[in-house]
Design a protein around this motif. Structure first.
Motif, short mmCIF file in Angstrom:
data_model
loop_
_atom_site.label_atom_id
_atom_site.label_comp_id
_atom_site.label_asym_id
_atom_site.label_seq_id
_atom_site.Cartn_x
_atom_site.Cartn_y
_atom_site.Cartn_z
N ASP A 418 0.76 7.22 0.28
CA ASP A 418 -0.31 6.86 1.06
C ASP A 418 -1.57 6.88 0.13
OD1 ASP A 418 -0.24 9.46 0.42
OD2 ASP A 418 -0.75 10.35 2.33
N ARG A 421 -4.83 5.19 2.05
CA ARG A 421 -4.70 5.38 3.47
C ARG A 421 -6.27 5.15 3.56
NH1 ARG A 421 -4.14 9.42 0.14
NH2 ARG A 421 -5.68 11.15 0.15
N SER A 445 -0.51 0.57 5.34
CA SER A 445 -0.48 1.97 4.43
C SER A 445 -1.86 2.31 4.65
CB SER A 445 -0.14 1.78 3.17
OG SER A 445 -0.92 1.15 2.45
N THR A 447 -4.01 3.97 6.73
CA THR A 447 -3.98 4.65 8.02
C THR A 447 -5.51 5.38 8.52
OG1 THR A 447 -3.09 6.53 6.68
CG2 THR A 447 -1.67 5.07 7.63
N CYS A 473 -4.29 -3.39 11.58
CA CYS A 473 -5.23 -2.52 10.68
C CYS A 473 -6.25 -2.01 11.19
CB CYS A 473 -5.02 -3.21 9.44
SG CYS A 473 -6.03 -2.40 8.29
#
Length: 664
Positions: A418, A421, A445, A447, A473
């Protein structure tokens, strides 16, 4: 005289002997013109119509040559001036094409009888000489005139209703109401005070006016520029710049590079102890040893950013070893930007990330051909959330351009951990192996939902599926910059869906910068730009409630729904099929925000549409790029509402000498 008579007699006898040796079925195409009796010209079969012609030709060689040349001319004239006649029917037997030096076809070859037959069917499909081409042009013109006259007769004979003219006026008024740009009137027509009729003189006058308004050569330089010029002229005498701002050092570096004075001594002055940002626009004259010596001094003293272009000579394994040797506790480096580092190995880049990950948040790599798997693995390992003691800085900006990473390596960058992120800015530009799957994995990825800028330009494999990944996203609605230049596989339907509210899906992005240049010409149209501009300008509460019919057909009703703090700021739609309708939508939705507009190679934008936009947008609009817009005339260039305003620069119309920026 006796010698001349003897030669003529011998020539006459020789020609008679040659005529007697000819076979009865002799074909004129096989005869030799230089040894054939001229009397054969009257009969292709070889029979003479005048028994005494051979003797007369022998007695007069000049007449013999005239007749021979005339035969060749008649043969060529039959091909050029009469393309509808079979070529063989007009050829004289004694004027052999194979034995003649006269060739007037483009490749010096004779078209056969089969081509002549085709000529009778369709003259316009073959080369047939200038006279025939002229005849074809005349025939085509006559045919066009006949069709035009027939069409005019049909219109004249058509029954007219008394209310037809009234209906035309009503329709025109409705069009003007729906398209307010049709009501725009150029100042050039309103004032009509120009006495110059020469087109070039008008363009020259326009250019000089633009140069004076924008601050041309006649303007007094600013005090800042005078100081920069003075320092650069005497830079050899400067030992230290002292405490000066980074912007001043950058201006000095750019001027030094432009004047060819950027050398090792100048680098030592710019990279003195105490600077927080080391930015060089050209490092070609800096050696690796000299650069490493500067790093040993600058890094412990608080260097925070290294921004280098053309750094292939100075940044390599030795520079990485110097950075890695610095204690991590004393490292404050948060941004690294390297362009053209052809000596930087994959293992060296991994070591650089490992040694600076505690503070490094921005990474920009351009044209570094040796990077591969170890580089991506280092990002995944060093910026993973699993590292807690001590925690590393989050990676906020990642820019990779023109780096030959494989698809598997890029997939591992997004799927292994991650590490991405918290990204706020992602740039994957000119990457051969970037496709929809790679973009989906990498964006998936991210997040944290803080992504603000995405640049995927010049990746030819990307399709509409990428737009869906970008929309997912942006679930927090923070995306402000989207650059999709050169993506030829994007479709109008996909882009329209991207900017359309969809239930159970993140809202369309509120963009400030949009680049859809050099995409497919037909796919970037008025509907696409209308949806993009309105989604970027509407108040979010009303964005989902606005009716599509209002958005597409009534720009005037959009003003009440527009947020004055929103709207597009930078827009590039060069090479698209947008028209004046898009200019009206921009005027309605981005009048308080638009600063730069690029409509280069957009042939459907007219003077009225562009003039209407300039008249409605506020003074923050500073640049309009319009390369290749030959349809824009003096009606706009000499008549828009900011013609006397020095704040608007129109670039791309007036061509100047080499090395000088072109504008009108």
């Amino acid at each position: 005289m006796s010698s001349i008579t003897t030669m003529a007699t011998k020539r006459s006898r020789r020609s008679q002997n040659n005529a007697e040796d000819l076979p009865e079925n002799f074909d004129g195409n096989e005869q030799d013109v230089s040894h054939t009796d001229v009397s054969a010209a009257a009969a292709p079969g070889g029979e003479s119509n005048d028994e005494d012609d051979g003797e007369r030709s022998g007695d007069n060689p000049v007449r013999f040559m005239r007749q021979r040349n005339r035969a060749v001319a008649e043969r060529e004239a039959s091909r050029l001036a009469r393309p509808d006649a079979p070529l063989g029917s007009m050829m004289l037997g004694h004027a052999s094409k194979a034995k003649s030096a006269v060739m007037s076809t483009p490749f010096g070859q004779l078209m056969g009888r089969k081509a002549s037959t085709k000529r009778e069917d369709n003259i316009s499909q073959e080369w047939c000489g200038p006279f025939s081409v002229a005849r074809q042009m005349i025939a085509a013109r006559e045919e066009a005139r006949r069709l035009r006259e027939e069409q005019q007769d049909l219109e004249n004979n058509k029954e007219h209703h008394p209310l037809d003219e009234a209906m035309e006026i009503v329709n025109l008024e409705m069009q003007r109401k729906e398209n307010p740009s049709m009501n725009w009137v150029s100042r050039h027509k309103r004032e009509d005070g120009s006495t110059t009729t020469n087109y070039y003189a008008k363009r020259r006058k326009r250019f000089h006016r633009q140069r004076d308004l924008m601050g041309g050569s006649s303007r007094v330089p600013s005090l800042f520029q005078l100081c920069i010029n003075l320092l650069v002229e005497n830079f050899d005498c400067i030992e230290s710049l002292g405490v000066v701002d980074h912007s001043i050092r950058r201006a000095l570096c750019e001027t030094l590079v432009a004047r060819g004075k950027m050398n090792g001594a100048a680098f030592d002055v710019l990279a003195e102890m105490g600077v927080e940002t080391l930015e060089l626009v050209d490092c070609a004259q800096v050696t690796q040893d000299q650069f490493c010596d500067s790093l040993r001094v600058l890094l412990p003293s608080g260097l925070r950013a290294i921004l280098l272009k053309h750094c292939g000579r100075c940044f390599g394994s030795q520079a990485v070893n110097v950075i890695a040797s610095i204690d991590r506790e004393n490292m404050e480096l948060f941004a690294i930007s390297l362009g053209g580092a052809y000596l930087l190995k994959d293992s060296d880049m991994a070591a650089l990330i490992e040694s600076t990950s505690r503070t490094l948040s921005s990474l920009d790599l351009t044209a570094c051909p040796l990077l591969s798997e170890q580089f991506c693995n280092a990002i995944g390992n060093q910026y993973s959330s699993s590292i807690e003691d001590p925690p590393n800085a989050p990676l906020l900006e990642l820019s990779i351009e023109d780096v030959p990473l494989t698809k598997e390596v890029m997939l591992s960058l997004g799927a292994a951990s991650d590490a991405l992120r918290n990204l706020k800015s992602l740039k994957l530009k000119t990457m051969e192996n970037v496709d929809d799957e790679v973009v989906s994995i990498i964006l998936g990825s991210i997040t944290g939902g803080e992504i603000e800028g995405i640049d995927l330009s010049n990746n030819p494999s990307l399709t509409d599926e990428t737009l869906s990944s970008i929309r997912r996203c942006n679930f927090n609605g923070n995306l402000r910059a989207l650059l999709l230049s050169g993506l030829k596989n994007l479709t109008a339907i996909g882009i329209e869906a991207f900017f359309t509210p969809i239930p159970n899906f993140p809202a369309p992005p509120i963009l400030r910068k949009l680049d859809l240049s050099q995409c497919s010409y037909d796919e970037i149209n008025d509907t696409v730009l209308t949806l993009a501009a309105t989604s970027s300008s509407f108040k979010r509460a009303s964005a989902n409630a606005i009716e599509e019919e209002t958005v597409l057909h009534n720009a005037g009703k959009l003003a009440s729904e527009v947020s004055y703090t929103g709207g597009l700021v930078h827009l590039n739609v060069s090479g698209s099929s947008i028209s004046d309708k898009s200019m009206e939508i921009l005027a309605a939705t981005s009048s308080y925000s638009l600063e730069e507009l690029d409509i280069s190679f957009c042939p459907n934008v007219s003077d009225k549409g562009l003039g209407y936009l300039v008249s409605k947008v506020k003074p923050q609009l500073s640049k309009i790029f319009m390369w290749g817009c030959a349809q824009i005339t003096e009606e706009f260039l000499d008549g828009h509402d900011r013609i006397e305003d020095g704040g608007l620069e129109i670039i791309g119309v007036w061509m100047k000498k080499s090395g000088v920026r072109s504008l009108r």
